[in-house]
Design an enzyme around this catalytic site. Structure first.
Site, PDB file in Angstrom:
ATOM      1  N   GLU A  95      18.394  -2.235  14.026  1.00 38.44           N
ATOM      2  CA  GLU A  95      17.220  -2.985  13.584  1.00 38.44           C
ATOM      3  C   GLU A  95      15.946  -2.442  14.206  1.00 38.44           C
ATOM      4  OE1 GLU A  95      19.711  -5.835  11.565  1.00 38.44           O
ATOM      5  OE2 GLU A  95      19.942  -5.061  13.594  1.00 38.44           O
ATOM      6  N   THR A  96      14.895  -2.498  13.415  1.00 34.97           N
ATOM      7  CA  THR A  96      13.539  -2.284  13.905  1.00 34.97           C
ATOM      8  C   THR A  96      12.768  -3.573  13.657  1.00 34.97           C
ATOM      9  OG1 THR A  96      13.548   0.107  13.516  1.00 34.97           O
ATOM     10  CG2 THR A  96      11.406  -0.974  13.612  1.00 34.97           C
TER      11      THR A  96
END
Length: 280
Positions: free
Chosen positions: A53-54
């Protein structure tokens, strides 16, 4: 000579649910400052970072500041799509604000697709206030192809869980409809089956999480998965507070508490391993 058309964003990489680098679950955290970043750019950055995830933190009002405000907008993108909830990237976002931006707030509020989420300081831990996701029995035959294992693994040992090598390509082929977002495999903890930490303290349960439908063959440590596991193990163990470990190769420890108001407290440590600017 600097290109005036090139924009830069502060970006951090944080290992969540661990107190040492190169363990736990890494997430990138972008501070959007005053830039209006398109969804296309957010997705491209997430693909470039190539982490599970970002996270994107944005200010909600013109006078807000990452070093002093206590309420922000928050979105999460995998390398392939946006997700509605991500625990470890929320923890990473809070750690970025607390540790790198020196935000003095005792509690942070994040506006997300899953409603308002809260992160508060608890000593060396950061505790996330997340919505409970109740577990429900499913038809065994419908999902039998996902993991070719016996249900007896629930009463198996840590070594068995850690040795699982699921065929993620077959998992994707078995279920192509937008129904399943991930698979959790979990084992009840005991002193006899090896479910103890480095200090000999027993885990109430351990788990692994596979999410190839989100472009993540295996997630190292998944805060949101524990909003499901808390519901499941509360029924199985007759308790509401748990010490847990996600047994990926990187691994991470969590403290989990199921509350009566339908919320789950998921607490962990975090360490920042990278700080820089990303060119847009």
């Amino acid at each position: 000579m600097a290109d005036p058309d090139v924009k830069k964003l502060p970006i951090f990489q944080v290992d969540a649910f661990t107190d040492k680098p190169f363990a736990g679950n890494p997430a990138a955290v972008c501070l959007l400052e005053d830039m209006d970043l398109t969804e296309e750019h957010q997705q491209k950055i997430a693909a470039e970072m190539n982490l599970s995830e970002t996270a994107y933190l944005r200010k909600l009002n013109p006078g807000d500041d990452f070093s002093s405000s206590s309420k922000f907008g928050l979105r999460w993108f995998t390398p392939t799509n946006e997700v509605a909830l991500c625990g470890h990237a929320t923890l990473a976002s809070a750690a970025t604000l607390f540790y790198m931006m020196k935000n003095p707030s005792s509690q942070l509020t994040f506006q997300t697709l899953s409603g308002d989420l809260f992160a508060r300081r608890e000593g060396d831990f950061i505790s996330l206030d997340l919505p409970e996701n109740k577990s429900q029995p499913q038809d065994k035959e419908t999902y039998s192809q996902l993991l070719q294992i016996e249900y007896s693994i629930l009463n198996s040992c840590r070594q068995t869980l850690e040795s699982l090598r699921p065929d993620t390509a077959s998992m994707l082929a078995a279920h192509t409809q937008d129904i399943i977002r991930g698979v959790i495999v979990t084992v009840k903890g005991s002193l006899e089956n090896g479910c103890v930490d480095n200090h000999g303290e027993m885990y109430d349960f351990i788990s692994r999480y596979f999410a190839p439908w989100n472009g993540i063959p295996e997630d190292p440590v998944t805060g949101s998965a524990h909003t499901v596991l808390a519901s499941y193990w509360a029924k199985e163990l007759g308790k509401t507070e748990f010490y847990a470990r996600q047994c990926s190769a990187r691994g991470g420890d969590l403290k989990v508490r199921l509350r009566e108001d339908g919320r789950v407290d998921v607490a962990g440590k975090a360490t920042v391993v990278l700080q820089g600017m990303i060119r847009i």
